[in-house]
Design a protein around this motif. Structure first.
Motif, PDB file in Angstrom:
ATOM      1  N   LYS A  44       0.830  -1.213   0.000  1.00  0.00           N
ATOM      2  CA  LYS A  44       0.000   0.000   0.000  1.00  0.00           C
ATOM      3  C   LYS A  44       0.863   1.261   0.000  1.00  0.00           C
ATOM      4  CE  LYS A  44      -2.132  -1.200   3.822  1.00  0.00           C
ATOM      5  NZ  LYS A  44      -1.396  -2.457   4.122  1.00  0.00           N
ATOM      6  N   SER A  45       1.826   1.289   0.938  1.00  0.00           N
ATOM      7  CA  SER A  45       2.705   2.460   0.982  1.00  0.00           C
ATOM      8  C   SER A  45       3.562   2.536  -0.272  1.00  0.00           C
ATOM      9  CB  SER A  45       3.607   2.417   2.219  1.00  0.00           C
ATOM     10  OG  SER A  45       2.828   2.593   3.377  1.00  0.00           O
ATOM     11  N   THR A  46       3.904   1.378  -0.815  1.00  0.00           N
ATOM     12  CA  THR A  46       4.673   1.363  -2.054  1.00  0.00           C
ATOM     13  C   THR A  46       3.877   2.030  -3.168  1.00  0.00           C
ATOM     14  OG1 THR A  46       5.773  -0.665  -1.365  1.00  0.00           O
ATOM     15  CG2 THR A  46       5.839  -0.145  -3.713  1.00  0.00           C
ATOM     16  N   PHE A  61       1.860  11.562   4.696  1.00  0.00           N
ATOM     17  CA  PHE A  61       2.791  10.481   4.998  1.00  0.00           C
ATOM     18  C   PHE A  61       2.346   9.596   6.163  1.00  0.00           C
ATOM     19  CE2 PHE A  61       5.259  13.428   2.596  1.00  0.00           C
ATOM     20  CZ  PHE A  61       6.186  12.658   1.908  1.00  0.00           C
ATOM     21  N   GLN A  62       2.676   8.313   6.019  1.00  0.00           N
ATOM     22  CA  GLN A  62       2.422   7.392   7.133  1.00  0.00           C
ATOM     23  C   GLN A  62       3.329   7.754   8.309  1.00  0.00           C
ATOM     24  OE1 GLN A  62       2.754   3.237   6.065  1.00  0.00           O
ATOM     25  NE2 GLN A  62       2.204   2.529   8.127  1.00  0.00           N
ATOM     26  N   TYR A  63       4.578   8.106   7.997  1.00  0.00           N
ATOM     27  CA  TYR A  63       5.528   8.504   9.043  1.00  0.00           C
ATOM     28  C   TYR A  63       6.127   9.869   8.711  1.00  0.00           C
ATOM     29  CZ  TYR A  63       5.240   3.478   9.857  1.00  0.00           C
ATOM     30  OH  TYR A  63       4.775   2.207  10.090  1.00  0.00           O
ATOM     31  N   LEU A  90      -3.859   9.493   1.329  1.00  0.00           N
ATOM     32  CA  LEU A  90      -3.637   9.505   2.777  1.00  0.00           C
ATOM     33  C   LEU A  90      -3.166   8.126   3.207  1.00  0.00           C
ATOM     34  CD1 LEU A  90      -5.510  11.936   2.230  1.00  0.00           C
ATOM     35  CD2 LEU A  90      -6.601  11.476   4.413  1.00  0.00           C
ATOM     36  N   ASP A  91      -1.902   8.039   3.610  1.00  0.00           N
ATOM     37  CA  ASP A  91      -1.354   6.728   3.973  1.00  0.00           C
ATOM     38  C   ASP A  91      -1.479   6.513   5.477  1.00  0.00           C
ATOM     39  OD1 ASP A  91      -0.135   4.299   4.003  1.00  0.00           O
ATOM     40  OD2 ASP A  91       1.795   4.992   3.194  1.00  0.00           O
ATOM     41  N   GLU A  92      -2.476   5.755   5.848  1.00  0.00           N
ATOM     42  CA  GLU A  92      -2.721   5.426   7.265  1.00  0.00           C
ATOM     43  C   GLU A  92      -2.725   6.658   8.158  1.00  0.00           C
ATOM     44  OE1 GLU A  92      -1.157   2.015   9.093  1.00  0.00           O
ATOM     45  OE2 GLU A  92      -0.716   0.987   7.211  1.00  0.00           O
ATOM     46  N   THR A  93      -3.360   7.688   7.686  1.00  0.00           N
ATOM     47  CA  THR A  93      -3.422   8.906   8.486  1.00  0.00           C
ATOM     48  C   THR A  93      -4.195   8.665   9.776  1.00  0.00           C
ATOM     49  OG1 THR A  93      -3.259  10.218   6.488  1.00  0.00           O
ATOM     50  CG2 THR A  93      -4.104  11.345   8.412  1.00  0.00           C
TER      51      THR A  93
HETATM   52 MG   LIG Z   1       2.260   1.243   4.815  1.00  0.00          MG
END
Ligand SMILES: [Mg+2]
Ligand SMILES: Nc1ncnc2c1ncn2[C@@H]1O[C@H](COP(=O)(O)OP(=O)(O)O)[C@@H](O)[C@H]1O
Lengths: 481, 249
Positions: free
Chosen positions: B40-42, B84-86, B169-172
């Motif tokens: 997913k993040s990829t 960003f997720q992080y 939105l990555d795991e916001t």
């Molecule tokens: Mg991820």
């Protein structure tokens, strides 16, 4: 920037209107160094015999000294006989005749720094008669300062006008025996600034000079002496720019600060001398001795932002002589291309309850090497002395280097000495975040670097801080990718 | 707005995305769910153009243009936004300065005039208040010493200021307490409009209660394994991902 250049402008034109240089024959001494060279310089400056004798003593001592090898810098041996030790202002006719003859790359940089056109010409070494080499410029502020009793003049003038102060303090903090470059400077120093602030006086303005190196093959040997009498206060700004030259140029200055009881001296430098091209050709060799002595309850603060020179060898120091004296050192040193910097500070605690703070930010990009070398010395009598050192390095790319050499000598168990050091890289993820928010990579890097330096920029007078930020931006161009 | 066809991408020579297809129209909200490590993040990184994520086959069309031909900052200026997720810290760079530079870059690309310092301050203050962030926080370094929740809200703040066309939105929602989740969801809903599209990567049904998606996709083993409506998320919540794989097998 604009304010400083405005001042520079006034200085340059003020001098020109005054016809100040017309009585000096325009000439450059042939390369070479022996006692006659020293005598020539002294005679040209119409110095009293005691000063000539002092120079000669320094010269004789220097001949017995060896070039220091310990710094983390590498360069071919300097031939001191191939350097010219005196250069008076040039006549129009030497050097480039117009901006068309100047490297466009250099002009682009000046343009970005917001330097006005005629000033760019001066900086680039175009032969306008307002460009000076080894002779200081009389400032138009002299009168206003005079009212406050502040003396601010070329050191050569101070030798004539205030010999008692010069005799008392010249070489009192940095004796000619101190080190190789200080010895050389003492023998052949050309000119520089002298400041005296009387007891209890707060200097009514920031004192500022621009040092510039314009002539070919002329070493620069400035000598600066600042004396802040008891309870006085002064802030001094030193800005340096050198035009681009193919040959390496030597710069060996000495700066001495004397803060008597309860006085405060703040000394700020922004230095962007020509660093040489990407392959390391040309550029300034900057070997400078800067030291201050702080008597009881006095404070000396060095702030410097250095982006220039091919080689920098520089350790502004404070001798905390009196009880409760305070010493500070805030530094940003940026090296890129083939630049090498070995800088740092020395804090020598002699008095009781003396305090020092060191914040050093080193930035290396491309193939540059950046070393921090700091000495904290706590003498036996320095009860309750305290030092805090923070030393951060930032790397841009993976071919550059950062080195930290902290030395701590403590002879007093009641002292507290703290040292923190970090090394970080401008992270791919920081860059990615900035670019994802629409910033181009160069803007992103300069923003990240400026953030890294904020702690030091905060210490600079406002207009210098802006200038410093711009300098970093310009200096970092092409450092990414 | 976005057409991803047969997308293959590798990270450090390891294939992660393996023939992913996805089409998103303006006005739609898509949720992407899937097990950890499924890519997913990829996908988000490939859309944003991050270095180190190599597209080996397939295409991505964004607003009729070849997205893969654009540099990271060009995509951002064209309206692609990644939360960003992080989120990383940028010490010493004030949030305010960062937001302003970013907004200027995006607005000048759109041909819009720069906001004056006063207009910008007003906008930034109002938006932080909307996200229940103390305006003082604009003065702090970017993400410097922010709590996890503050970092996520800061991402949404940036999104609301930049008004992107395509927000990813990555795991916001991860790591947010229920109040913060509500605030973030309100922010996302505020962006929702017929001209914009939103991709929400999430593990939890929870967020989808607040921001109801038009489509839900399950990403597993580098491609979209199943697509459906909001009910698919409920089904996943009840049964996990295992049954989908078994189904597919
Ligand atoms: Mg991820
Ligand atoms: N920078 C990287 N280097 C090597 N492998 C990575 C990198 N980033 C992600 N991966 C791998 O790619 C796969 C997908 O990761 P990711 O896209 O982060 O999954 P998700 O976001 O769905 O949890 C994982 O197996 C992960 O370990």
């Amino acid at each position: 920037m604009s304010k400083n250049l405005g001042q520079l402008d006034r200085m340059v034109h003020g001098a020109y209107e005054a016809g100040w240089t017309t009585d000096i024959e325009s000439d450059t001494l042939a390369p070479g160094l022996n006692e006659d060279t020293v005598r020539f310089i002294s005679a040209r400056k119409q110095e009293p015999d005691w000063l000539l004798q002092w120079r000669l003593k320094a010269f004789r001592h220097w001949q017995t000294m060896v070039h220091p090898e310990w710094a983390h810098v590498h360069y071919p041996a300097i031939d001191y006989q191939s350097i010219s030790y005196y250069s008076a202002p040039r006549r129009p006719g030497d050097g480039p005749q117009s901006l068309d003859e100047v490297d466009p790359e250099l002009l682009r940089t000046y343009e970005k720094l917001g330097i006005p056109l005629h000033e760019r010409a001066a900086l680039a070494g175009v032969a306008v008669d307002a460009v000076f080499d080894s002779v200081s410029v009389v400032t138009t502020f002299k009168e206003k300062l005079g009212e406050a009793g502040v003396i601010f003049c070329p050191i050569s003038e101070a030798v004539r006008e205030h010999p008692e102060l010069i005799r008392k303090y010249l070489g009192s903090v940095v004796p000619f025996r101190d080190n190789f470059f200080a010895g050389l400077n003492s023998a052949v120093f050309s000119d520089g600034s002298f400041v005296y602030v009387p007891k209890g006086v707060r200097c009514p303005m920031e004192l500022s000079t621009y040092f510039r190196i314009n002539a070919r093959n002329t070493g620069q040997f400035e000598r600066t002496l600042i004396v802040a009498d008891e309870g006085s206060h002064v802030s001094y700004l030193e800005g340096c720019t050198a035009p681009q030259r193919d040959e390496n140029q030597l710069h060996a200055a000495v700066v001495e600060l004397i803060a008597l009881k309860g006085a405060e001296i703040k000394y700020s430098t922004v230095q962007n001398w020509y660093p040489g091209d990407a392959d390391g050709r040309g550029g300034i060799y900057n070997f400078v001795t800067k030291r201050g002595i702080a008597h009881a309850n006095a404070k000396i603060s060095w702030t410097q932002v250095e982006t220039g020179s091919a080689i920098t060898w520089k350790y502004p120091s404070v001798i905390l002589q009196g009880d409760n004296a305070v010493g500070e050192f805030y530094s940003v040193a940026l090296t890129r291309g083939m630049q090498q910097a070995d800088t740092g500070t020395k804090m020598v605690h002699v008095g009781r309850n003396t305090r020092s703070t060191i914040v050093s930010k080193g930035i290396s990009a491309m193939r540059a090497e950046n070393a921090y070398r700091g000495l904290v010395h706590i003498g036996a009598g320095a009860d309750n002395a305290r030092n805090h050192t923070q030393c951060d390095s930032l790397l841009i790319g993976d071919r550059c280097g950062a080195h930290t050499f902290p030395y701590i000598e403590s002879r007093n168990p009641s002292a507290t000495v703290e040292h923190e050091a970090t090394t970080s890289k401008v992270g791919d993820d920081q860059l990615f975040l900035c670019r994802q928010r629409g910033l181009d990579p160069e803007k992103a890097v300069s923003m990240i670097v400026n953030g890294f330096c904020k702690q030091v920029f905060r210490e600079l007078p406002m207009e210098f801080a802006v200038e410093a930020g711009k300098l970093l931006e310009v200096s970092l161009e092409g450092a990414v990718g | 707005m976005l057409k991803i066809a047969n997308l293959h991408a590798t990270v450090a020579d390891t294939p992660i995305l393996k023939g992913l297809n996805l089409e998103i129209n303006a006005g739609e909200v898509h949720a992407i769910m899937g097990p950890n490590g499924s890519g997913k993040s990829t996908l988000a990184a490939v859309l944003a153009g991050r270095d180190g994520y190599e597209v080996t086959a397939g295409s991505i069309e964004y607003q009729g243009r070849d997205l893969l031909a654009l540099a990271v900052e060009e995509r951002a200026r064209a309206g692609v936004f990644l939360a960003f997720q992080y989120p990383v810290e940028i010490p010493g760079v004030s949030n305010m300065e960062f937001l302003r530079a970013s907004l200027e870059a995006v607005r000048s690309h759109r041909g819009e005039p720069n906001l004056s310092a006063v207009e910008f301050m007003k906008l930034a203050r109002a938006t932080s208040q909307q996200l229940q962030l103390d305006p003082e926080f604009l003065k702090r370094g970017v993400n410097e010493g922010f709590s996890g929740g503050e970092k996520k809200r800061n991402e949404i703040l940036q999104m609301l200021l930049l008004q992107p066309n395509l927000a990813i939105l990555d795991e916001t929602d991860s790591g947010l307490d229920i109040d913060a989740l509500q605030v973030v969801a309100d922010g996302v809903n505020a962006l929702r409009s017929p001209e914009r599209a939103i991709i929400m990567v999430t593990h939890y049904q929870r967020l989808l209660d607040y921001v109801v998606p038009d489509y839900v996709h399950v990403l597993a083993d580098g491609c979209i394994l199943r697509s459906g409506g909001p009910e698919l998320a409920l089904e996943l919540e009840a049964k996990g991902y295992g049954w989908l794989r078994d189904d597919a097998a």
